[in-house]
Design a protein around this motif. Structure first.
Motif, short mmCIF file in Angstrom:
data_model
loop_
_atom_site.label_atom_id
_atom_site.label_comp_id
_atom_site.label_asym_id
_atom_site.label_seq_id
_atom_site.Cartn_x
_atom_site.Cartn_y
_atom_site.Cartn_z
N SER A 178 54.89 40.87 21.07
CA SER A 178 55.09 42.12 21.74
C SER A 178 54.57 41.86 23.34
N THR A 179 53.73 41.28 23.55
CA THR A 179 53.49 41.14 24.80
C THR A 179 54.19 40.21 25.65
N ILE A 180 54.72 39.22 24.93
CA ILE A 180 55.76 38.33 25.51
C ILE A 180 57.07 38.98 26.02
N VAL A 181 57.57 39.72 24.87
CA VAL A 181 58.84 40.50 24.85
C VAL A 181 58.61 41.54 26.15
N GLY A 182 57.52 42.28 26.18
CA GLY A 182 57.36 43.37 27.59
C GLY A 182 57.28 42.44 28.68
N ARG A 183 56.85 41.25 28.93
CA ARG A 183 56.82 40.45 30.28
C ARG A 183 58.27 40.13 30.42
N VAL A 184 58.95 39.68 29.35
CA VAL A 184 60.50 39.44 29.64
C VAL A 184 61.17 40.35 30.14
N GLU A 185 60.98 41.73 29.46
CA GLU A 185 61.79 42.89 29.86
C GLU A 185 61.48 43.30 31.32
N ALA A 186 60.15 43.17 31.50
CA ALA A 186 59.97 43.29 32.97
C ALA A 186 60.38 42.40 33.76
N ALA A 187 60.51 41.16 33.54
CA ALA A 187 61.24 40.25 34.47
C ALA A 187 62.70 40.32 34.67
N ILE A 188 63.43 40.83 33.52
CA ILE A 188 64.69 40.71 33.82
C ILE A 188 65.23 42.21 34.00
N GLY A 189 64.23 43.16 33.97
CA GLY A 189 64.78 44.50 34.64
C GLY A 189 65.14 45.44 33.61
N GLY A 210 70.19 36.30 32.53
CA GLY A 210 70.67 35.49 33.81
C GLY A 210 69.96 35.90 35.10
N ARG A 211 69.24 36.71 35.05
CA ARG A 211 68.36 37.30 35.87
C ARG A 211 67.19 36.31 36.35
N ILE A 212 66.72 35.51 35.08
CA ILE A 212 65.53 34.74 34.90
C ILE A 212 65.73 33.44 34.94
N ASP A 213 65.17 32.29 35.47
CA ASP A 213 65.44 30.90 35.11
C ASP A 213 64.42 30.55 34.29
N ASP A 214 64.36 29.29 33.96
CA ASP A 214 63.58 28.80 32.78
C ASP A 214 62.13 28.86 33.15
N CYS A 223 56.49 33.85 31.57
CA CYS A 223 56.18 34.99 30.60
C CYS A 223 55.69 34.43 29.24
N GLY A 224 55.49 33.52 29.06
CA GLY A 224 54.81 32.74 27.67
C GLY A 224 56.08 32.38 26.89
N VAL A 225 57.11 32.26 27.24
CA VAL A 225 58.47 31.83 26.23
C VAL A 225 58.31 30.24 26.34
N SER A 226 58.24 29.71 25.09
CA SER A 226 58.14 28.28 25.03
C SER A 226 59.53 27.49 25.46
N GLY A 227 59.48 26.10 25.59
CA GLY A 227 60.67 25.78 26.04
C GLY A 227 61.74 25.69 24.83
N ASN A 228 61.58 25.58 23.55
CA ASN A 228 62.45 25.57 22.55
C ASN A 228 63.09 26.86 22.62
N LYS A 229 62.34 28.18 22.54
CA LYS A 229 62.60 29.50 22.54
C LYS A 229 63.55 29.69 23.76
N ALA A 230 63.04 29.14 24.96
CA ALA A 230 64.03 29.41 26.27
C ALA A 230 65.38 28.88 25.87
N LEU A 231 65.28 27.53 25.28
CA LEU A 231 66.70 26.91 25.00
C LEU A 231 67.43 27.73 23.97
N ALA A 232 67.10 28.34 23.03
CA ALA A 232 67.39 29.33 22.17
C ALA A 232 68.08 30.49 22.72
N LEU A 233 67.40 31.01 23.61
CA LEU A 233 67.82 32.31 24.29
C LEU A 233 68.97 32.04 25.30
#
Length: 224
Positions: free
Chosen positions: A65-76, A86-90, A96-106
């Motif tokens: 939930s903490t990581i999701v909150g950070r991502v939401e703040a980063a993408i607005g 698309g508003r945020i790079d890898d 935000c705490g998102v792992s490399g594998n999860k970033a690839l999945a997103l």
């Protein structure tokens, strides 16, 4: 293919299970009534749900939930979609705490959304649940179990039996008094008598496993 509504008649499902399976019926009486999953009544966005499922994988609920909150703040935005992601790079995702594998999945999820490969809720209403699984499991980071949780807890499909789920298998073992948990293949065969309400049987099997191991304290499930 008829149109599928979200949810089903749980009283009819309960009567069916009690009539078809005496052992399960005994546990149903012991456990008591279940609540209808609240997700059946909430607005549902498949892409948002899949993105959150990816972010929650292999993490505690609090950490995710903490990581999701950070991502939401980063993408607005509170809705991770192709346009908002698309508003945020890898590097930003990693911050935000998102792992490399999860970033690839997103990124794969966003690419498939842009390509029109993710069925909408309206489209899913006309699809068999197996077709929904087939459409979504090619997404990186999304397996059959994740889609089954969505089918059960958000779309309210009545006949889903997640045979690979440990809690389901433990509950079935408890019902039958077996020395070992049934294999997925054995559970699939065992569950034939519960159709077409295997979803409601699954919800009871989870509660039976909780009842046996945690004194009846309910364990929250994905998308619950």
């Amino acid at each position: 293919m008829p149109r599928h509504v979200r949810g089903f008649d749980v009283e009819q499902a309960l009567a069916h299970l009690q009539r078809r399976d005496r052992r399960l019926a005994g546990w149903i009486r012991r456990v008591g009534p279940l609540e209808v999953p609240p997700g059946w009544r909430r607005p549902f966005d498949p892409v948002d749900a899949l993105a959150r499922a990816i972010l929650f994988q292999q993490l505690s609920g609090k950490a995710a939930s903490t990581i999701v909150g950070r991502v939401e703040a980063a993408i607005g935005s509170a809705r991770p979609h192709a346009d908002t992601l698309g508003r945020i790079d890898d590097a930003g995702l990693r911050a935000c705490g998102v792992s490399g594998n999860k970033a690839l999945a997103l990124r794969d999820l966003a690419r498939r959304e842009q390509a029109g490969e993710i069925p909408s809720t309206r489209q899913m209403a006309w699809m068999h649940h197996d077709a929904i699984v087939e459409a979504l499991v090619p997404i990186r980071g999304i397996g059959r179990w994740t889609v089954e949780m969505m089918l059960m807890f958000r779309l309210g499909r009545p006949d889903i039996l997640p045979v690979d789920d440990l809690g389901i298998r433990k509950g079935a073992q408890r019902v039958d008094g077996g020395a070992a948990m049934p294999t997925p293949r054995e559970l699939l065969a065992r569950g034939e008598r519960w159709g077409p309400y295997r979803t409601w049987a699954s919800l009871y099997l989870w509660r039976i496993a909780d009842f046996a191991e945690a004194g009846g304290v309910k364990t929250n499930r994905s998308q619950d």
